[in-house]
Design an enzyme around this catalytic site. Structure first.
Site, PDB file in Angstrom:
ATOM      1  N   SER A 230      42.163  33.550  31.615  1.00  0.00           N
ATOM      2  CA  SER A 230      43.250  34.454  31.243  1.00  0.00           C
ATOM      3  C   SER A 230      42.781  35.437  30.172  1.00  0.00           C
ATOM      4  O   SER A 230      43.105  36.634  30.227  1.00  0.00           O
ATOM      5  CB  SER A 230      44.450  33.652  30.725  1.00  0.00           C
ATOM      6  OG  SER A 230      45.438  34.507  30.200  1.00  0.00           O
TER       7      SER A 230
ATOM      8  N   TRP B  20      40.273  37.958  31.625  1.00  0.00           N
ATOM      9  CA  TRP B  20      40.941  38.896  32.535  1.00  0.00           C
ATOM     10  C   TRP B  20      41.414  40.117  31.766  1.00  0.00           C
ATOM     11  O   TRP B  20      41.341  41.248  32.258  1.00  0.00           O
ATOM     12  CB  TRP B  20      42.140  38.229  33.224  1.00  0.00           C
ATOM     13  CG  TRP B  20      43.008  39.233  33.937  1.00  0.00           C
ATOM     14  CD1 TRP B  20      42.727  39.860  35.119  1.00  0.00           C
ATOM     15  CD2 TRP B  20      44.259  39.771  33.493  1.00  0.00           C
ATOM     16  NE1 TRP B  20      43.746  40.743  35.444  1.00  0.00           N
ATOM     17  CE2 TRP B  20      44.696  40.705  34.461  1.00  0.00           C
ATOM     18  CE3 TRP B  20      45.056  39.544  32.371  1.00  0.00           C
ATOM     19  CZ2 TRP B  20      45.888  41.407  34.339  1.00  0.00           C
ATOM     20  CZ3 TRP B  20      46.246  40.247  32.250  1.00  0.00           C
ATOM     21  CH2 TRP B  20      46.657  41.159  33.224  1.00  0.00           C
ATOM     22  N   HIS B  21      41.877  39.927  30.539  1.00  0.00           N
ATOM     23  CA  HIS B  21      42.340  41.056  29.742  1.00  0.00           C
ATOM     24  C   HIS B  21      41.195  41.968  29.338  1.00  0.00           C
ATOM     25  O   HIS B  21      41.412  43.158  29.078  1.00  0.00           O
ATOM     26  CB  HIS B  21      43.062  40.548  28.487  1.00  0.00           C
ATOM     27  CG  HIS B  21      44.411  39.968  28.764  1.00  0.00           C
ATOM     28  ND1 HIS B  21      44.597  38.653  29.099  1.00  0.00           N
ATOM     29  CD2 HIS B  21      45.650  40.533  28.754  1.00  0.00           C
ATOM     30  CE1 HIS B  21      45.890  38.420  29.288  1.00  0.00           C
ATOM     31  NE2 HIS B  21      46.553  39.537  29.084  1.00  0.00           N
ATOM     32  N   GLY B  22      39.990  41.453  29.254  1.00  0.00           N
ATOM     33  CA  GLY B  22      38.836  42.259  28.893  1.00  0.00           C
ATOM     34  C   GLY B  22      37.599  41.390  28.757  1.00  0.00           C
ATOM     35  O   GLY B  22      37.690  40.172  28.613  1.00  0.00           O
TER      36      GLY B  22
ATOM     37  N   PHE C 239      45.070  46.942  31.736  1.00  0.00           N
ATOM     38  CA  PHE C 239      44.591  45.656  32.235  1.00  0.00           C
ATOM     39  C   PHE C 239      44.730  45.564  33.751  1.00  0.00           C
ATOM     40  O   PHE C 239      44.326  44.599  34.335  1.00  0.00           O
ATOM     41  CB  PHE C 239      45.359  44.494  31.567  1.00  0.00           C
ATOM     42  CG  PHE C 239      45.201  44.483  30.074  1.00  0.00           C
ATOM     43  CD1 PHE C 239      43.976  44.560  29.487  1.00  0.00           C
ATOM     44  CD2 PHE C 239      46.336  44.424  29.258  1.00  0.00           C
ATOM     45  CE1 PHE C 239      43.831  44.551  28.121  1.00  0.00           C
ATOM     46  CE2 PHE C 239      46.203  44.407  27.891  1.00  0.00           C
ATOM     47  CZ  PHE C 239      44.954  44.478  27.327  1.00  0.00           C
TER      48      PHE C 239
END
Length: 458
Positions: free
Chosen positions: A311, A314-316, A458
């Site tokens: 998680s 996934w954002h960066g 995102f």
């Protein structure tokens, strides 16, 4: 173009009028939604629309292959390609130096490839995974046009919420009705107030302090991270309110994505209230397939950490995002361990809520300073170095105001329902004047400019 632009408002009103001319034919309405969605995406960037179309083409033929072959390895191979495609666009900018070196090694240094990250690709990628799994498990195959409609559905295209394919197609294959007018009005106003007023003002306040933490005292630094916590919630939930209103205007319902997350009494509850469509996606498509809590306590904790780390990245692809996800994973794992003891913070809900909010705000530091861990460490150093600095009365008043907001926040649990009820009881002829007055107040007091939504990147 943004959803707050004048151009979008004009296009949306024209589309809305044309759309409901065909109220008795949902197939024509679907074609209209598909056309309008691609128009909006094309106006944002034609390159984005092209990428989405090509991606939809591949997902369609992946689904046909899965439907015909019925083999697990075929399904897993298709999912792997889908994930690799997302990783390519999402992380190419970080790998470009290595890519250029490889091209130079093979004598292809004349190739200068640069890839722009398409807005919304994470959300329509996750949506496509739900569709491929539906085809594999339940043998439900859709036409290319229906799939294109699902992946390009403009209310959810840019920043979610993540909609499961079965949830969407159940609505897209039936006649629609225009209803819930007062809920639509309420959601539109809520979305505008949250984004244009609350998020923007708090963002301006937090940014000045967080960008130069060494120049401010501890009270100001604490207030700034509280301001950012409220900003990111109002920014994202305001967007969700807005697109839920757009979907309702077309006769669709979207899955819930927020449920007053800062009321949570523990971190596990927080993730059942915050970005619900993402947290349930990670639970159903990562955590449970890894074994969930069915393979012993140690494996449960490991699965939790993996899910939260994924998680985070996934954002960066920076270390700070990984730390942000890892800290939340450790927090939830700690709750599992705590459950084995006799300690139960549920008996003191106010304390649990306070501690959860402090933990979430602490981890938002790594979310804000998402480019560099050194920047995040500068914030902590500033808190330590400037702790003894004497704050002004204004600084204390601002921090006190955040404490008051925290205390009165539970009073707003049913606020949206109350607003809808008030509109239900308001005479029809009076509603335009009330709505116009509210909008005039908003646009009078709003700050200059409307920054992009935080989650659009995102």
């Amino acid at each position: 173009m943004t959803y707050f632009s004048l151009e979008f408002s004009i296009l949306m009103m024209a589309f809305f009028a044309i759309y409901w001319l065909f109220y008795d034919n949902y197939k024509i309405q679907n074609i209209l939604i598909l056309t309008f969605s691609y128009l909006i995406y094309f106006l944002i960037n034609p390159y984005f629309a092209l990428i989405l179309f090509v991606y939809t083409f591949f997902i369609h033929y992946f689904s046909l292959l899965i439907f015909v072959r019925k083999k697990r390895y075929v399904f897993m191979t298709c999912i792997a390609f889908v994930i690799l495609n997302l990783c390519f666009f999402k992380y190419f900018s970080s790998l470009k130096t290595s890519f250029d070196s490889m091209m130079e090694f093979f004598g292809l240094d004349f190739i200068d490839l640069d890839v722009l990250f398409p807005m919304g690709i994470s959300f329509y990628t996750f949506a496509s995974i739900t569709y491929l799994l539906e085809v594999y498990k339940k043998r439900r195959l859709e036409s290319f046009l229906n799939l294109a409609l699902f992946l390009s559905f403009f209310p959810t295209l840019l920043s979610g919420p993540i909609m499961r394919s079965s949830f969407f197609f159940e609505q897209s294959h039936r006649k629609r009705e225009f209803k819930n007018e007062n809920l639509i009005i309420t959601l539109l106003i809520f979305g505008i107030v949250k984004k244009v007023l609350i998020a923007n003002y708090l963002g301006n306040y937090a940014e000045h302090i967080l960008d130069f933490p060494q120049s401010y005292n501890f009270i100001q630094l604490l207030s700034a991270i509280y301001a950012y916590a409220i900003q990111i919630y109002c920014d994202f939930s305001g967007y969700i309110d807005l697109v839920c209103a757009f979907a309702l205007m077309l006769g669709f319902n979207l899955p819930p994505n927020f449920n007053m997350p800062y009321l949570s009494k523990n971190l596990k509850e927080f993730w059942s209230r915050w970005h619900i469509s993402l947290s349930t996606f990670i639970r159903d498509y990562i955590y449970i397939p890894l074994g969930g809590n069915k393979k012993g306590k140690a494996r449960t904790i490991l699965n939790l950490l993996i899910a939260f780390i994924l998680s985070g990245i996934w954002h960066g692809n920076t270390l700070t995002f990984l730390i942000w996800g890892l800290l939340h994973g450790i927090g939830v794992a700690f709750l599992h361990i705590l459950a084995l003891t006799k300690i139960n913070l549920q008996k003191i809900p106010a304390l649990g809520r306070f501690l959860t909010f402090q933990f979430v705000c602490f981890t938002w530091i790594f979310f804000y300073y998402n480019k560099s861990l050194d920047d995040a460490m500068e914030y902590f150093k500033a808190c330590y170095n400037n702790f003894s600095h004497i704050p002004s009365y204004q600084d204390i008043y601002i921090l006190t105001s955040f404490a008051v907001i925290f205390l009165i926040y539970p009073l707003f649990i049913n606020f949206r329902a109350y607003c809808v009820k008030i509109l239900d009881l308001t005479p029809f002829l009076l509603k335009p004047f009330i709505i116009t007055f509210i909008l005039l107040l908003i646009f009078t007091f709003m700050p200059d400019g409307i920054p992009n939504f935080i989650y659009s990147s995102f």
